[in-house]
Design a protein around this motif. Structure first.
Motif, PDB file in Angstrom:
ATOM      1  N   GLU A  41     -70.486  38.252 -38.274  1.00  0.00           N
ATOM      2  CA  GLU A  41     -68.645  38.326 -37.050  1.00  0.00           C
ATOM      3  C   GLU A  41     -69.576  37.745 -35.709  1.00  0.00           C
ATOM      4  O   GLU A  41     -68.633  37.539 -35.440  1.00  0.00           O
ATOM      5  N   ALA A  42     -70.252  37.416 -35.116  1.00  0.00           N
ATOM      6  CA  ALA A  42     -70.767  37.108 -34.084  1.00  0.00           C
ATOM      7  C   ALA A  42     -70.740  35.512 -34.339  1.00  0.00           C
ATOM      8  O   ALA A  42     -69.631  34.703 -33.654  1.00  0.00           O
ATOM      9  N   LYS A  43     -71.052  35.373 -35.482  1.00  0.00           N
ATOM     10  CA  LYS A  43     -70.272  33.069 -35.951  1.00  0.00           C
ATOM     11  C   LYS A  43     -69.302  33.030 -35.903  1.00  0.00           C
ATOM     12  O   LYS A  43     -68.701  31.712 -35.623  1.00  0.00           O
ATOM     13  N   MET A  46     -74.535  39.004 -27.821  1.00  0.00           N
ATOM     14  CA  MET A  46     -73.931  38.401 -26.525  1.00  0.00           C
ATOM     15  C   MET A  46     -74.880  37.081 -25.820  1.00  0.00           C
ATOM     16  O   MET A  46     -73.784  35.953 -25.788  1.00  0.00           O
ATOM     17  N   ASP A  47     -75.731  36.681 -26.446  1.00  0.00           N
ATOM     18  CA  ASP A  47     -76.749  35.395 -25.596  1.00  0.00           C
ATOM     19  C   ASP A  47     -76.013  33.858 -26.506  1.00  0.00           C
ATOM     20  O   ASP A  47     -75.585  33.492 -26.337  1.00  0.00           O
ATOM     21  N   TYR A  48     -76.093  35.181 -27.896  1.00  0.00           N
ATOM     22  CA  TYR A  48     -75.553  34.063 -29.332  1.00  0.00           C
ATOM     23  C   TYR A  48     -74.285  33.349 -28.508  1.00  0.00           C
ATOM     24  O   TYR A  48     -73.732  32.101 -28.772  1.00  0.00           O
ATOM     25  N   ILE A  49     -73.528  34.339 -28.206  1.00  0.00           N
ATOM     26  CA  ILE A  49     -72.305  33.805 -28.506  1.00  0.00           C
ATOM     27  C   ILE A  49     -71.742  32.766 -27.315  1.00  0.00           C
ATOM     28  O   ILE A  49     -71.112  31.506 -27.354  1.00  0.00           O
ATOM     29  N   ILE A  50     -72.397  33.366 -25.922  1.00  0.00           N
ATOM     30  CA  ILE A  50     -72.505  32.021 -25.026  1.00  0.00           C
ATOM     31  C   ILE A  50     -73.225  31.114 -25.428  1.00  0.00           C
ATOM     32  O   ILE A  50     -72.176  29.844 -25.125  1.00  0.00           O
TER      33      ILE A  50
END
Length: 283
Positions: free
Chosen positions: A129-131, A169-173
């Motif tokens: 979902e983050a991806k 959150m790190d991944y999204i940013i």
């Protein structure tokens, strides 16, 4: 001797008072509010709620209009009261029709569009979902930028689940394009999810463009649900947030719009107290 001591103490107190008056306010942004704060009263009386907001010295809001009035009518009501709308909120689903959102934002005079929730089942936010969110944010953010609008994702706590050597959150940013995607830090939800607001401001700098100024009750241990009872949202300065250092760092990275948000059901009492707290902070 007693007179000397008395006048020495008097002089010391006077000097301390003068020095206190010389100190500059730490919180220098225009007072602003997220209109969700007044969700209980706004639908019943839009003009009256805007009058209340104005009476608190607030000159900026983050909002998307109000029930029972058109966007044009809402904008005029705000204009008549000297209130600007620099940011407006949208749902995740509205990212799929960014052209409509651009039109809406321009009607309100907003230069920022923020989204505060990524759909997921229950409390189980996944990396898949983050991806997908990264993909959707980059797509819509590009169209927003082409139309003079900055897109910002508002964190909600559940993104702080561990992932690889950091969090989701790190991944999204890290995987969103800085040209198209910025972020709005919600201080309460950052803390609730286990994040450190000051460390995150330092780490990602001007990726943060907006802030929700909101405090989490002391003693509350958060989780990754993105939910907490309304009574856990408390007056600024009485909760867990380290506001002096958060605001100092936010000033350094260039955040210009700080929206006070109170999700309690005691907002009519809490907001004036929160404003007084912010006024009390000095450099």
């Amino acid at each position: 001797m007693k007179k000397i001591i008395f006048y020495s103490l008097l002089s010391l107190l006077f000097t301390q008072e003068v020095n206190a008056q010389k100190k500059k306010p730490l919180y220098t942004a225009p007072f602003a509010i997220q209109t969700y704060t007044y969700r209980n009263v706004m639908p019943k009386d839009v003009p009256g709620t805007l009058d209340l907001i104005k009476s608190l010295g607030i000159t900026e809001i983050e909002g998307g209009g109000a029930k029972g009035v058109t966007l044009e009518e809402f904008k005029k009501m705000c204009d008549d009261r000297g209130i600007k709308i620099p940011s407006t909120g949208i749902s995740y689903e509205q990212l799929r029709t960014p052209e409509e959102t651009v039109k809406r934002a321009k009607t309100l005079g907003s230069t920022y569009v923020m989204c505060a929730w990524i759909p997921h089942k229950g409390d189980n936010f996944t990396i898949e979902e983050a991806k997908k969110a990264v993909e959707d944010f980059n797509y819509a953010g590009k169209i927003f930028k082409e139309n003079g609008i900055t897109f910002a994702y508002h964190d909600h706590g559940y993104e702080f689940r561990p992932y690889e050597d950091g969090t989701m959150m790190d991944y999204i940013i890290k995987n969103t394009n800085p040209e198209y995607v910025s972020f709005e830090m919600d201080v309460l939800w950052t803390i609730h999810g286990g994040g450190d607001p000051v460390a995150l401001l330092k780490k990602y700098g001007n990726r943060w463009k907006l802030m929700h100024v909101k405090d989490l009750k002391k003693g509350i241990k958060g989780d990754f649900s993105g939910h907490t009872p309304a009574e856990n949202d408390v007056v600024l300065g009485t909760g867990q947030a380290d506001w002096p250092n958060i605001i100092k760092e936010a000033n350094k990275v260039g955040i210009k719009h700080f929206f006070i948000e109170d999700e309690s059901n005691n907002e009519l009492v809490n907001v004036p107290k929160s404003i007084e707290y912010l006024k009390s902070l000095k450099q």
